[in-house]
Design a protein around this motif. Sequence first.
Motif, PDB file in Angstrom:
ATOM      1  N   SER A  64       0.734  -1.186   0.087  1.00  0.00           N
ATOM      2  CA  SER A  64       0.408  -0.304   0.221  1.00  0.00           C
ATOM      3  C   SER A  64       1.064   0.979  -0.097  1.00  0.00           C
ATOM      4  O   SER A  64       1.724   1.089   0.746  1.00  0.00           O
ATOM      5  CB  SER A  64      -0.643  -0.095   1.355  1.00  0.00           C
ATOM      6  N   SER A  65       0.737   2.061  -1.242  1.00  0.00           N
ATOM      7  CA  SER A  65       2.018   3.221  -1.075  1.00  0.00           C
ATOM      8  C   SER A  65       0.984   4.312  -1.245  1.00  0.00           C
ATOM      9  O   SER A  65      -0.436   4.448  -2.198  1.00  0.00           O
ATOM     10  CB  SER A  65       2.560   3.340  -2.159  1.00  0.00           C
ATOM     11  N   THR A  66       1.065   5.301  -0.489  1.00  0.00           N
ATOM     12  CA  THR A  66       0.732   7.162  -0.837  1.00  0.00           C
ATOM     13  C   THR A  66       0.264   7.297  -1.667  1.00  0.00           C
ATOM     14  O   THR A  66      -0.013   8.676  -1.970  1.00  0.00           O
ATOM     15  CB  THR A  66       0.194   6.998   0.497  1.00  0.00           C
ATOM     16  N   GLY A  67       2.041   7.197  -1.789  1.00  0.00           N
ATOM     17  CA  GLY A  67       2.510   7.912  -3.390  1.00  0.00           C
ATOM     18  C   GLY A  67       2.360   7.093  -5.175  1.00  0.00           C
ATOM     19  O   GLY A  67       1.475   6.335  -5.430  1.00  0.00           O
ATOM     20  N   LYS A  68       3.983   7.203  -4.970  1.00  0.00           N
ATOM     21  CA  LYS A  68       4.001   6.252  -6.466  1.00  0.00           C
ATOM     22  C   LYS A  68       4.680   4.761  -6.336  1.00  0.00           C
ATOM     23  O   LYS A  68       5.944   4.580  -5.058  1.00  0.00           O
ATOM     24  CB  LYS A  68       5.245   6.729  -7.520  1.00  0.00           C
ATOM     25  N   LEU A  69       4.037   3.675  -7.029  1.00  0.00           N
ATOM     26  CA  LEU A  69       5.082   2.818  -6.408  1.00  0.00           C
ATOM     27  C   LEU A  69       5.916   2.261  -7.900  1.00  0.00           C
ATOM     28  O   LEU A  69       5.113   2.425  -9.141  1.00  0.00           O
ATOM     29  CB  LEU A  69       3.617   1.803  -6.272  1.00  0.00           C
TER      30      LEU A  69
END
Length: 160
Positions: free
Chosen positions: A78-83
Amino acid sequence: MFKNKKAKIDPNMTDTLIGECTVFEGKIKSEAGIRVEGQIVGDIDCAGDITIGEKGIARSNVKARNVVIAGQVVGNVSSTGKLTIKATGQLHGNLSALELAIESGGVFQGTSKMDAKESKDAKDNQAPVTEERLVPREREADHPISTLHDNDQTAVLKTW
């Protein structure tokens, strides 16, 4: 003599490194970045960025701001930005991210959910949603049918 100052932790800096010959078992929670070059078994919760190096293996659920996978992750991310999944990277699990980039050669097996980032201005400028009513479809028998006669051949045309 000794001052009790708490230094503000920068989430842009990597402060935790799990080395190439290291195996870590347990949960990690960090306010700064983490880099995994060895093995980790257990959940990772990070306010900063996480990088799984080419030889890194994480058998864990990962939660962070930005995630770069050049090694292997078995678990949900789970990423709140970029994966980012690099060409040497593998993700075997589900993902949730604002942005997703998979380089050619990268492996992803699972389901993905792209989180929408809505700013306050975008919400304010959005057109109101109106409810559409479904119109019941008419039966075929209710439509006019025209018949054409052409050299004893009958063609039936339906108009909708």
